[in-house]
Motif scaffolding. Sequence first.
Motif, short mmCIF file in Angstrom:
data_model
loop_
_atom_site.label_atom_id
_atom_site.label_comp_id
_atom_site.label_asym_id
_atom_site.label_seq_id
_atom_site.Cartn_x
_atom_site.Cartn_y
_atom_site.Cartn_z
N ARG A 146 0.84 -1.19 0.00
CA ARG A 146 0.00 0.00 0.00
C ARG A 146 0.88 1.24 0.00
O ARG A 146 1.80 1.31 0.79
CB ARG A 146 -0.91 0.04 1.23
CG ARG A 146 -1.88 -1.12 1.34
CD ARG A 146 -2.76 -1.27 0.15
NE ARG A 146 -3.75 -0.21 0.07
CZ ARG A 146 -5.02 -0.41 -0.13
NH1 ARG A 146 -5.48 -1.61 -0.29
NH2 ARG A 146 -5.84 0.60 -0.21
N PRO A 147 0.64 2.20 -0.80
CA PRO A 147 -0.33 2.16 -1.88
C PRO A 147 0.18 1.27 -3.01
O PRO A 147 1.37 1.18 -3.27
CB PRO A 147 -0.43 3.62 -2.33
CG PRO A 147 0.87 4.24 -1.96
CD PRO A 147 1.33 3.51 -0.73
N VAL A 189 0.61 -0.01 -7.00
CA VAL A 189 0.98 0.70 -8.22
C VAL A 189 -0.27 1.32 -8.84
O VAL A 189 -0.26 2.48 -9.28
CB VAL A 189 1.68 -0.25 -9.22
CG1 VAL A 189 1.90 0.42 -10.56
CG2 VAL A 189 3.00 -0.73 -8.65
N GLU A 245 -3.02 2.29 -7.33
CA GLU A 245 -3.43 3.45 -6.53
C GLU A 245 -2.50 4.64 -6.75
O GLU A 245 -2.96 5.79 -6.82
CB GLU A 245 -3.45 3.08 -5.04
CG GLU A 245 -4.56 2.10 -4.69
CD GLU A 245 -4.39 1.49 -3.32
OE1 GLU A 245 -5.42 1.06 -2.75
OE2 GLU A 245 -3.25 1.41 -2.80
N GLN A 246 -1.19 4.37 -6.88
CA GLN A 246 -0.24 5.47 -7.10
C GLN A 246 -0.45 6.15 -8.45
O GLN A 246 -0.46 7.38 -8.54
CB GLN A 246 1.19 4.95 -6.99
CG GLN A 246 1.57 4.58 -5.56
CD GLN A 246 3.01 4.12 -5.46
OE1 GLN A 246 3.89 4.67 -6.11
NE2 GLN A 246 3.24 3.10 -4.65
N GLY A 282 -3.77 8.07 -8.29
CA GLY A 282 -3.60 9.25 -7.45
C GLY A 282 -2.77 10.34 -8.12
O GLY A 282 -3.08 11.53 -8.01
N THR A 283 -1.74 9.93 -8.82
CA THR A 283 -0.91 10.90 -9.54
C THR A 283 -1.72 11.62 -10.61
O THR A 283 -1.66 12.85 -10.74
CB THR A 283 0.32 10.21 -10.16
OG1 THR A 283 1.10 9.62 -9.11
CG2 THR A 283 1.18 11.19 -10.94
N HIS A 317 -1.28 2.76 -16.74
CA HIS A 317 -2.11 2.15 -15.71
C HIS A 317 -2.88 0.96 -16.27
O HIS A 317 -2.97 -0.10 -15.66
CB HIS A 317 -3.07 3.21 -15.15
CG HIS A 317 -4.04 2.70 -14.17
ND1 HIS A 317 -5.37 2.51 -14.49
CD2 HIS A 317 -3.90 2.33 -12.88
CE1 HIS A 317 -6.00 2.04 -13.44
NE2 HIS A 317 -5.13 1.93 -12.46
#
Length: 148
Positions: free
Chosen positions: A2-3, A5, A7-8, A11-12, A44
């Motif tokens: 967490r976080p 990949v 989620e990162q 989020g980015t 992603h």
Amino acid sequence: MRPSVDEQLHGTCRILEEVVAPAVADPYARTILAGLIANLRMLHQAIPAVAAFLQHDNQACAKLLAELAPALPPPLAEAIAQALARSEPEPTDSAALEQRNQALRELLAQAVCGQALAPDLQAKIKGHMTERASRMPMRYVPTAPTTS
């Protein structure tokens, strides 16, 4: 982890869209930023499929190189034989899969560029490249307007 990949990357993109983009006044810079966000979103979506793509592409390219080798000059045919004799990387080792892919594709480029191949072999190369392009998980996402 967490976080993750996932989620990162998500989020980015969100921060770039909600915080950075509104602060960028220059139209060119906004276009570049939009392209970067689109590229992150493409990554992603593509990352989970990259290792399987590389594994399949390595196998297909190795098979093609084996078929081409008898029609190639001895030094290149020997380099192909050496490359094909190496063991396949573990399916979970993306870096090793990428490295093998690069090595096989370099040999294929040498085979294509260095010798006038028979039409049937040229057709096999064309088929391989067409199939490869259709399976590619990472594709360019245009964000800038184009002129027609």
